[in-house]
Scaffold this motif. Structure first.
Motif, PDB file in Angstrom:
ATOM      1  N   ALA A  20       2.169   1.799  -3.429  1.00  0.00           N
ATOM      2  CA  ALA A  20       1.118   2.282  -4.340  1.00  0.00           C
ATOM      3  C   ALA A  20       0.777   3.745  -4.048  1.00  0.00           C
ATOM      4  O   ALA A  20       0.525   4.530  -4.971  1.00  0.00           O
ATOM      5  CB  ALA A  20      -0.130   1.415  -4.198  1.00  0.00           C
ATOM      6  N   ILE A  21       0.769   4.102  -2.777  1.00  0.00           N
ATOM      7  CA  ILE A  21       0.494   5.500  -2.404  1.00  0.00           C
ATOM      8  C   ILE A  21       1.585   6.412  -2.940  1.00  0.00           C
ATOM      9  O   ILE A  21       1.327   7.488  -3.488  1.00  0.00           O
ATOM     10  CB  ILE A  21       0.374   5.624  -0.871  1.00  0.00           C
ATOM     11  CG1 ILE A  21      -0.906   4.927  -0.385  1.00  0.00           C
ATOM     12  CG2 ILE A  21       0.382   7.092  -0.441  1.00  0.00           C
ATOM     13  CD1 ILE A  21      -0.984   4.775   1.117  1.00  0.00           C
ATOM     14  N   GLU A  48      -8.409   5.865  -4.301  1.00  0.00           N
ATOM     15  CA  GLU A  48      -8.602   4.418  -4.425  1.00  0.00           C
ATOM     16  C   GLU A  48      -7.774   3.669  -3.382  1.00  0.00           C
ATOM     17  O   GLU A  48      -8.244   2.698  -2.766  1.00  0.00           O
ATOM     18  CB  GLU A  48      -8.220   3.963  -5.828  1.00  0.00           C
ATOM     19  CG  GLU A  48      -9.191   4.387  -6.921  1.00  0.00           C
ATOM     20  CD  GLU A  48      -8.761   3.869  -8.286  1.00  0.00           C
ATOM     21  OE1 GLU A  48      -7.818   3.046  -8.335  1.00  0.00           O
ATOM     22  OE2 GLU A  48      -9.359   4.284  -9.294  1.00  0.00           O
ATOM     23  N   GLN A  49      -6.563   4.116  -3.158  1.00  0.00           N
ATOM     24  CA  GLN A  49      -5.706   3.486  -2.148  1.00  0.00           C
ATOM     25  C   GLN A  49      -6.260   3.701  -0.742  1.00  0.00           C
ATOM     26  O   GLN A  49      -6.201   2.812   0.107  1.00  0.00           O
ATOM     27  CB  GLN A  49      -4.288   4.036  -2.247  1.00  0.00           C
ATOM     28  CG  GLN A  49      -3.561   3.673  -3.535  1.00  0.00           C
ATOM     29  CD  GLN A  49      -3.452   2.162  -3.723  1.00  0.00           C
ATOM     30  OE1 GLN A  49      -3.178   1.421  -2.772  1.00  0.00           O
ATOM     31  NE2 GLN A  49      -3.690   1.707  -4.957  1.00  0.00           N
ATOM     32  N   ARG A  50      -6.818   4.893  -0.503  1.00  0.00           N
ATOM     33  CA  ARG A  50      -7.386   5.153   0.822  1.00  0.00           C
ATOM     34  C   ARG A  50      -8.582   4.257   1.103  1.00  0.00           C
ATOM     35  O   ARG A  50      -8.696   3.656   2.180  1.00  0.00           O
ATOM     36  CB  ARG A  50      -7.815   6.626   0.929  1.00  0.00           C
ATOM     37  CG  ARG A  50      -8.287   7.020   2.329  1.00  0.00           C
ATOM     38  CD  ARG A  50      -9.048   8.321   2.311  1.00  0.00           C
ATOM     39  NE  ARG A  50     -10.328   8.177   1.628  1.00  0.00           N
ATOM     40  CZ  ARG A  50     -11.420   7.655   2.214  1.00  0.00           C
ATOM     41  NH1 ARG A  50     -11.371   7.202   3.457  1.00  0.00           N
ATOM     42  NH2 ARG A  50     -12.545   7.555   1.525  1.00  0.00           N
ATOM     43  N   ALA A  99       1.113   6.921  -6.674  1.00  0.00           N
ATOM     44  CA  ALA A  99      -0.114   7.576  -7.140  1.00  0.00           C
ATOM     45  C   ALA A  99       0.208   8.949  -7.712  1.00  0.00           C
ATOM     46  O   ALA A  99       0.887   9.761  -7.078  1.00  0.00           O
ATOM     47  CB  ALA A  99      -1.106   7.694  -5.989  1.00  0.00           C
ATOM     48  N   ILE A 136      -0.922   8.689   3.217  1.00  0.00           N
ATOM     49  CA  ILE A 136      -1.966   9.223   2.331  1.00  0.00           C
ATOM     50  C   ILE A 136      -2.083  10.741   2.487  1.00  0.00           C
ATOM     51  O   ILE A 136      -2.188  11.473   1.493  1.00  0.00           O
ATOM     52  CB  ILE A 136      -3.311   8.537   2.636  1.00  0.00           C
ATOM     53  CG1 ILE A 136      -3.259   7.065   2.199  1.00  0.00           C
ATOM     54  CG2 ILE A 136      -4.461   9.260   1.950  1.00  0.00           C
ATOM     55  CD1 ILE A 136      -4.482   6.265   2.596  1.00  0.00           C
ATOM     56  N   ALA A 141       0.825  -1.206   0.000  1.00  0.00           N
ATOM     57  CA  ALA A 141       0.000   0.000   0.000  1.00  0.00           C
ATOM     58  C   ALA A 141       0.859   1.256   0.000  1.00  0.00           C
ATOM     59  O   ALA A 141       0.571   2.224  -0.726  1.00  0.00           O
ATOM     60  CB  ALA A 141      -0.930  -0.009   1.211  1.00  0.00           C
TER      61      ALA A 141
END
Length: 366
Positions: free
Chosen positions: A14-15, A26-28, A18, A71, A11
């Protein structure tokens, strides 16, 4: 926990990767949403024994905080980059010429207030202001209005349920005369001022509104008489309407705060569907029109204001700003002043560069 650690690392990667706010959202949702993997992990705590829970809960909360912080940091960076790109794409050339049509205009009431200030300043008057929420003493008692005076009636005055410090009523001022009382108490005599501003009365039709604008004038000095009052008003009206054939008539009347009291009438004629000030009201084709009230300040009012009436005397007058604006600029309905119709303001409004001056003419329009 090993699986959660792997999910966390994925995650975070991916964050970090982004490149849009939508991808970050979407990740959140995938991690912290109701069905996200962190939220599902937190729900398993209820099925654990107390010993297992005491060990797993801090670890899951730490993962949750790490993901949430990542995030938030990424969102801040993306928003900053988005703003930077927007600022780079949107430019304003300050060297461009001004538009052919004005983007705004000055309301006629504001313009007339400036005209009043310009004229009376030339006559040596200062401009004074005061609160629009007044107490009973300044608005009525100090102006020699007893308890039974009709101006105190509920149908004329907007009262508040709250009381003043002395136990009297609080209200929306019905005239700007309280400014005169406050100024006399603060400055004493001699004094020469005008008090323009908003006032409130319970009335509404084509020539009356619950809120309107008024200017009151006050002169207190030694050896002041009605001749000074008439000369002052005549001089003002000649400058305001920009014509020399102004004729005034002082007609006996009654006001509790002046003695003697006089209504101020001005000669006018009808031209088409509008009234035009000028000429003598007793001549054929002309008539008299009332513009305001005035008179010599009552001795009791001077005493209330702390001025010795045996040494000083003076005059006061009151004019409706909206009404004299209607008369000067050919408007036929007072309610249009407060409708907020841009078409009306575009027609009757003034250029912000059109500052009233006695040399250029206080009513000149750009």
């Amino acid at each position: 926990m090993t699986e959660l650690t792997s999910q966390k690392d994925a995650a975070l990667a991916a964050i970090s990767a982004a490149d849009t706010l939508d991808a970050l959202e979407e990740q959140r949702v995938g991690a912290l949403g109701k069905k996200g993997w962190v939220s599902l992990a937190l729900k398993t705590l209820g099925q654990m024994s107390p010993e297992e829970r005491s060990e797993a809960a801090p670890a899951i909360q730490a993962i949750r905080a790490e993901v949430a912080d990542a995030i938030a940091a990424k969102r801040q960076a993306l928003e900053a980059a988005e703003l930077e790109a927007q600022l780079a794409s949107e430019t304003l050339d300050l060297t461009l010429p001004a538009p052919d049509t004005a983007m705004g205009s000055v309301h006629p009431v504001s313009q007339v207030m400036d005209e009043l200030a310009e004229i009376f300043a030339d006559l040596g008057f200062a401009v004074a202001t005061g609160p629009e929420i007044e107490d009973d003493w300044h608005n009525f008692t100090a102006l020699n209005m007893d308890e039974s005076h009709p101006a105190r009636a509920m149908h004329d005055t907007f009262y508040f349920p709250d009381k003043a410090a002395d136990g009297g009523s609080m209200l929306l001022r019905t005239h700007t005369s309280p400014v005169q009382i406050r100024s006399m108490k603060e400055q004493g005599a001699p004094i020469r001022l005008i008090a323009p501003g908003r006032v409130y009365r319970s009335d509404s039709d084509a020539t009356h509104t619950p809120m309107f604008h008024q200017v009151e004038g006050l002169v207190i000095d030694k050896n002041i008489h009605l001749g000074h009052l008439k000369w002052t008003l005549e001089t003002f009206f000649k400058a305001f309407f920009e014509r020399e054939d102004i004729t005034l008539r002082l007609r006996p009347s009654y006001f509790p705060f002046t003695e003697p009291s006089v209504e101020v009438d001005v000669g006018y004629s009808n031209e088409g569907n509008r009234r035009v000030v000028g000429g003598h009201g007793d001549e054929p084709g002309y008539d008299w029109m009332e513009l305001g009230g005035s008179g010599m300040v009552n001795r009791r009012v001077l005493e209330f204001a702390g001025i010795d009436p045996d040494e000083y005397q003076g005059f006061a007058f009151g004019l409706g700003i909206d009404r004299i604006a209607m008369l000067k600029y050919g408007m036929n309905d007072l309610r249009a002043f407060f409708d907020g119709d841009p078409r009306w303001l575009a027609h009757y409004g003034f250029s912000p560069f059109d500052q009233p001056t006695l040399s250029a003419g206080v009513g000149a329009r750009a």
